[in-house]
Structures are given as C-alpha cells and as structure tokens.
Design an enzyme around this catalytic site. Structure first.
Site, mmCIF file in Angstrom:
data_model
loop_
_atom_site.group_PDB
_atom_site.id
_atom_site.type_symbol
_atom_site.label_atom_id
_atom_site.label_comp_id
_atom_site.label_asym_id
_atom_site.label_seq_id
_atom_site.Cartn_x
_atom_site.Cartn_y
_atom_site.Cartn_z
ATOM 1 C CE1 TYR A 72 -46.565 -58.726 26.169
ATOM 2 C CE2 TYR A 72 -47.243 -57.280 24.179
ATOM 3 C CZ TYR A 72 -46.378 -58.128 24.629
ATOM 4 O OH TYR A 72 -45.168 -58.394 24.305
ATOM 5 N N PRO A 96 -44.541 -54.135 16.628
ATOM 6 C CG PRO A 96 -44.184 -52.065 17.864
ATOM 7 C CD PRO A 96 -44.539 -52.718 16.670
ATOM 8 C CG HIS A 152 -39.916 -61.625 32.034
ATOM 9 N ND1 HIS A 152 -40.665 -60.409 31.748
ATOM 10 C CD2 HIS A 152 -39.007 -60.981 33.230
ATOM 11 C CE1 HIS A 152 -40.283 -59.419 32.573
ATOM 12 N NE2 HIS A 152 -39.085 -59.774 33.329
HETATM 13 P P1 RFL Z 1 -31.984 -51.440 12.412
HETATM 14 O O1 RFL Z 1 -31.693 -51.497 14.064
HETATM 15 O O2 RFL Z 1 -32.779 -50.419 12.006
HETATM 16 O O3 RFL Z 1 -30.266 -50.890 12.043
HETATM 17 C C1 RFL Z 1 -30.006 -50.528 10.506
HETATM 18 C C2 RFL Z 1 -28.789 -49.709 10.461
HETATM 19 O O4 RFL Z 1 -28.496 -49.235 9.095
HETATM 20 C C3 RFL Z 1 -28.209 -47.806 9.114
HETATM 21 N N1 RFL Z 1 -28.633 -47.365 7.651
HETATM 22 C C4 RFL Z 1 -27.661 -47.189 6.719
HETATM 23 N N2 RFL Z 1 -26.188 -47.278 6.827
HETATM 24 C C5 RFL Z 1 -25.546 -46.936 5.916
HETATM 25 N N3 RFL Z 1 -25.976 -46.417 4.551
HETATM 26 C C6 RFL Z 1 -27.341 -46.437 4.521
HETATM 27 N N4 RFL Z 1 -27.797 -45.859 3.443
HETATM 28 C C7 RFL Z 1 -28.110 -46.664 5.606
HETATM 29 N N5 RFL Z 1 -29.355 -46.753 5.869
HETATM 30 C C8 RFL Z 1 -29.559 -47.116 7.013
HETATM 31 C C9 RFL Z 1 -29.182 -47.353 10.066
HETATM 32 O O5 RFL Z 1 -28.515 -46.109 10.580
HETATM 33 C C10 RFL Z 1 -29.092 -48.362 11.216
HETATM 34 O O6 RFL Z 1 -28.266 -47.968 12.048
HETATM 35 O O7 RFL Z 1 -31.872 -52.753 11.794
HETATM 36 P P2 RFL Z 1 -31.555 -54.280 12.210
HETATM 37 O O8 RFL Z 1 -29.953 -54.300 12.561
HETATM 38 O O9 RFL Z 1 -32.282 -55.155 11.115
HETATM 39 O O10 RFL Z 1 -32.301 -54.568 13.553
HETATM 40 C C11 RFL Z 1 -33.761 -54.515 13.665
HETATM 41 C C12 RFL Z 1 -34.219 -54.035 14.838
HETATM 42 O O11 RFL Z 1 -33.800 -52.824 15.354
HETATM 43 C C13 RFL Z 1 -35.861 -54.056 14.957
HETATM 44 O O12 RFL Z 1 -36.420 -55.153 14.344
HETATM 45 C C14 RFL Z 1 -36.329 -53.954 16.340
HETATM 46 O O13 RFL Z 1 -36.136 -52.970 17.346
HETATM 47 C C15 RFL Z 1 -37.934 -54.083 16.458
HETATM 48 N N6 RFL Z 1 -38.720 -54.003 17.756
HETATM 49 C C16 RFL Z 1 -38.474 -55.109 18.429
HETATM 50 N N7 RFL Z 1 -37.897 -56.262 18.166
HETATM 51 C C17 RFL Z 1 -38.229 -57.296 19.116
HETATM 52 O O14 RFL Z 1 -37.553 -58.213 18.605
HETATM 53 N N8 RFL Z 1 -38.626 -57.408 20.318
HETATM 54 C C18 RFL Z 1 -39.057 -56.117 20.794
HETATM 55 O O15 RFL Z 1 -39.482 -56.039 21.785
HETATM 56 C C19 RFL Z 1 -39.051 -54.997 19.951
HETATM 57 N N9 RFL Z 1 -39.842 -53.808 20.521
HETATM 58 C C20 RFL Z 1 -39.276 -52.661 18.193
HETATM 59 C C21 RFL Z 1 -39.674 -52.858 19.740
HETATM 60 C C22 RFL Z 1 -39.014 -51.676 17.384
HETATM 61 C C23 RFL Z 1 -39.633 -50.353 17.790
HETATM 62 N N10 RFL Z 1 -39.407 -49.332 17.076
HETATM 63 C C24 RFL Z 1 -38.891 -48.304 17.406
HETATM 64 C C25 RFL Z 1 -39.363 -49.617 15.575
HETATM 65 C C26 RFL Z 1 -40.184 -51.471 20.003
HETATM 66 C C27 RFL Z 1 -40.379 -50.517 19.083
HETATM 67 C C28 RFL Z 1 -40.813 -49.287 19.809
HETATM 68 C C1 PHB Z 2 -40.189 -53.369 24.674
HETATM 69 O O1 PHB Z 2 -39.749 -53.601 25.965
HETATM 70 O O2 PHB Z 2 -39.661 -52.539 24.158
HETATM 71 C C2 PHB Z 2 -41.054 -54.031 24.095
HETATM 72 C C3 PHB Z 2 -41.591 -55.208 24.922
HETATM 73 C C4 PHB Z 2 -42.511 -56.228 24.128
HETATM 74 C C5 PHB Z 2 -43.062 -55.817 22.919
HETATM 75 C C6 PHB Z 2 -42.527 -54.685 22.339
HETATM 76 C C7 PHB Z 2 -41.734 -53.853 22.985
HETATM 77 O O3 PHB Z 2 -44.020 -56.586 22.469
#
Ligand code: RFL
Ligand code: PHB
Length: 390
Positions: A201, A293, A72
């Site tokens: 957005y 996010p 994009h």
């Molecule tokens: P994770 O993905 O949470 O993984 C952590 C893992 O550790 C496990 N765990 C354990 N394992 C063993 N023993 C324990 N005691 C444990 N406790 C926990 C968990 O089960 C899990 O599998 O962290 P990590 O790897 O640091 O990754 C971070 C990302 O997942 C997170 O920052 C992103 O998803 C945030 N996020 C977004 N980030 C972006 O860069 N671009 C985006 O567009 C974006 N959109 C989002 C998002 C997060 C969202 N939510 C649901 C929070 C959109 C949403 C809706």
């Molecule tokens: C997504 O596609 O899940 C998404 C994209 C942009 C954002 C947050 C989430 O800022």
C-alpha cells in the site's frame, strides 16, 4: 412457486447464503438480474479474512481455495521514501489473510449450488417484492417474456448497492449514512508476476497506489485517479509508467509489465443503511453497506452478514427460535460500523486529498510516521485488517 427463503442477487452474499441453508435442508431460490457469465467476469475483491475462509469451508466450497489461494502473513506500507512491513501474524496474535479472487470464490459457489441442483435463476428481470410486512412475502420477476411469482417465508436482499430490496424499507424507518471521496481507483489485472510476495500500500505525492495479486502469475494493481477519469485515456503503457513513478525505485525496477486483461474505474464511497431488516426482509452485503476498498473489507463484511443471517434462519427453522432474526440488524451493524471506521481511516491515511489545508497535510504525514514507528499503531492496523471477531 413456493420456497422458504427467496434471495435476490447471485453475488457472493446470495450464493453463500443459499449454499449454507441448503446444507441444513432449507430451501431457497436465488434471482439474479445478470447472466452467469457477467457475474463471473467481474474483477473485484482479493483479500479474505480467516472468518470468511472458515465460513467458505463450512459451506463445503473450500477445496479449490485451499489449493490455489495464498496465505499472507504481512503487508507493506510505503510512505514517501519510507517502507514498513506490518507483520500481521505477529501483531494480531496469529491471524493471517488469504489471497483468493472474488471471481474464483463466486465460481466455486455457483459450482456447488449447481451440483446440488440449487435453484439459480439468471436474467431474472423486473424483480419486485410484495407484502413484506406479512407472514408470506412474495417475489415476482420476468423471465423469457413471462411473469413468475414465488411465495416465501423470508426474503433476503443480497442485490448490491444498486439493488431493489433496500428501497422496500419505508422512508420514515430507513436511515442512510454516506460519504463519497473526491477520487476513484483505476484497477488493472495483468498476467505478470506480482512485484512482491506481499501486498504493498503506497502513499505518494502523485496519489495512492496498491500492488495486489491473484496468483503467482496474475497481478492486480490500483492507482488513485480523478473521479471523472476516462478509461480510454489509460493505455497499458501509461498505467505501468504511472505505477512505476509511485513505487520506491528498487520496487519499480523489479516491476514486470505486460498487456492488461482488464481495467476498471471505481469511485470510492462509504455507506450504511439502518436498520438492515424490515418485516420479513433482511439486507446483506453491499445492499446494506459499502466501504472504500482500501481496507479490503467489502466482501468480508458480506460474509459476516451471511454468518448472522444463516444462523438466524437455521435457528428459526430448527428450533422455532426467533432471537437471531429479531437481532439480525443489531448484530451485523456493530461489526459493520467498525469496518466502516477502519476503511475510512485507511483511505484518509493513504490517499491525497486535493483540497487539504497545509495543516491537514502535516497531520497525515505525522500519522503515517506514527504508524511506521509505533508497534502499538501497527497492532491496531493488524487487528482490523485481519478481521475483528464475529
Ligand atoms: P454484489 O457482488 O454486488 O452482488 C449483488 C448481485 O445482485 C445482482 N442484482 C440483482 N439481481 C436481481 N434483481 C435486481 N434488481 C438486482 N440488482 C442487483 C447483481 O447483478 C449482483 O450479481 O454484492 P454482494 O454479494 O453483497 O458482495 C459484495 C462484494 O462484491 C463487495 O463488497 C466486494 O467486491 C468489495 N471489494 C472488496 N472486498 C473485500 O472484502 N476485499 C477486497 O479486497 C475488495 N476489493 C472490492 C475490492 C470492490 C471493488 N469494486 C469494483 C467495487 C476492489 C474493488 C475494485
Ligand atoms: C484486490 O486484490 O483487489 C485488493 C486487495 C486489497 C485491497 C483492495 C483490493 O485493499
């Protein structure tokens, strides 16, 4: 058991680290509390910075991403009745973002680790850390009713916000900075054609909305909602109707609706833990920091932590150079705080805050108008959204 690097968490951070270390001949074991199926069914991020994409290529997992992702070059901001395209590529001096789901990226990493017989332990219960300030810290965990122990050189906490590793840092050393926002995001994934080629957005008097996507046939939409909102209260029909009301009329008319594949509610939070290391423990990704996010930064910050962490470990094992290890927290935090600032700013700009005074409302409107009218303001957004340098 013994390994060089013990990793807690098989999310993107933990898997990417173990893959990058493996390519340099460094041994690691990843302990994950959940099943692989559970980890791979979480619908989360979708926007990757170029630095993240480069790191995934370096880890040798870029092949499917190259084929299936979408580049994009811009995004739309809609405020009340005004619509403005931010030309990310032009304004950032040639940078773009890549649309590829966290679920797919995690699957690619799992496949790569399994193909090279990487040690991934799923359903590891009661993971605990011992002797973190000694030269041989240990991990213990429970699996199939038996307790196992792993002696490590280093332990990396990639276990997300609710993990166990951050709690190992003594209270008198750990500093936590936090802000929670008075709303949440209701997300929906559907097998429908995205309403637009680029992300939209939307700031609307009924609340923020975001039109995102995963592919030509998969859409991801979000709505600002109450913190105590119940998922059951949101039928697919209600979701589509509310989304339509928040979009400009011509966009709403093009909206393709269909049954949802997933719906979830996420409260918005900003959080930073300092320092990100203690003794032979280093924290990476959501274990150390959370961003709302809105700026699409969470996964990208996790990747930049892993960039610093893997380089530090590789330098140590290759050249006995401890500089990267000693400076790990300082190196990460500089970038983390800039992404925190950007995510906080985007969140404030685009959401409705119920307890805003009339003065604050006018300021937000003025800032949105400024962004829509000023190339200088758009340049700042583009530079941050596409990702600051490592
Ligand atoms: P994770 O993905 O949470 O993984 C952590 C893992 O550790 C496990 N765990 C354990 N394992 C063993 N023993 C324990 N005691 C444990 N406790 C926990 C968990 O089960 C899990 O599998 O962290 P990590 O790897 O640091 O990754 C971070 C990302 O997942 C997170 O920052 C992103 O998803 C945030 N996020 C977004 N980030 C972006 O860069 N671009 C985006 O567009 C974006 N959109 C989002 C998002 C997060 C969202 N939510 C649901 C929070 C959109 C949403 C809706
Ligand atoms: C997504 O596609 O899940 C998404 C994209 C942009 C954002 C947050 C989430 O800022």
């Amino acid at each position: 058991m013994r390994t060089q690097v013990g990793i807690i968490g098989a999310g993107p951070s933990g898997l990417l680290l173990s893959q990058l270390l493996h390519l340099q001949g460094i041994d690691s074991i990843v302990l994950e509390r959940q099943t692989m199926k559970h980890v791979l069914s979480r619908i989360r991020a979708g926007v990757l910075e170029m630095g993240t994409v480069d790191l995934l290529h370096k880890a040798g997992v870029g092949k499917r991403m190259n084929k299936e992702s979408r580049v994009h070059e811009g995004l739309d901001i809609v405020a009340r009745d005004k619509r403005c395209r931010i030309d990310l590529e032009k304004l950032s001096g040639g940078k773009v973002v890549t649309i590829y789901g966290q679920t797919e990226l995690t699957r690619d990493l799992v496949d790569a680790r399994r193909a090279s017989k990487g040690k991934l332990v799923y359903e590891a219960g009661d993971v605990d850390i011992h002797d973190i300030d000694s030269d041989s810290p240990r991990l213990s965990y429970l699996k199939d009713g038996k307790t196992f122990e792993i002696v490590c050189d280093f332990i990396i906490g990639c276990d997300g916000y609710h993990g166990v590793s951050r709690k190992q840092i003594p209270e008198n050393i750990l500093n936590e900075f936090e802000r929670s926002y008075p709303f949440a995001w209701l997300g929906m994934l559907s097998e429908t054609k995205p309403v637009s080629n680029e992300l939209i957005y939307v700031s609307h008097e009924r609340g923020f909305a975001l039109c995102s996507q995963r592919s030509e046939t998969l859409s991801r939409y979000y709505l600002q909602c109450q913190l105590d909102e119940k998922l059951e209260a949101w039928s697919d029909e209600r979701f589509w109707q509310e989304l339509g009301r928040r979009l400009p009329e011509e966009t709403a008319n093009r909206l393709e609706t269909g049954p949802s594949l997933e719906k979830s509610i996420t409260p918005l939070r900003s959080f930073v833990a300092e320092p990100m290391q203690y003794g032979r423990l280093m924290l990476a990704g959501d274990a150390a920091h959370i961003v709302p996010p809105t700026g699409a930064k969470g996964l990208n910050l996790a990747a930049s932590d892993i960039h610093y962490c893997s380089n530090a470990l590789i330098e140590y094992y290759r050249n006995n150079n401890k500089e990267g290890l000693n400076n790990y927290s300082t190196n990460c935090l500089q970038r983390v705080w800039k992404a925190e600032r950007f995510s906080w700013w985007m969140t404030n700009l685009l959401h409705n805050f119920a307890d805003d005074s009339p003065f604050e409302k006018r300021l937000r409107e003025a800032e949105l108008n400024y962004l829509i009218e000023s190339e200088a303001a758009q340049r700042v957004l583009a530079e941050n959204y596409t990702g600051l340098p490592y």
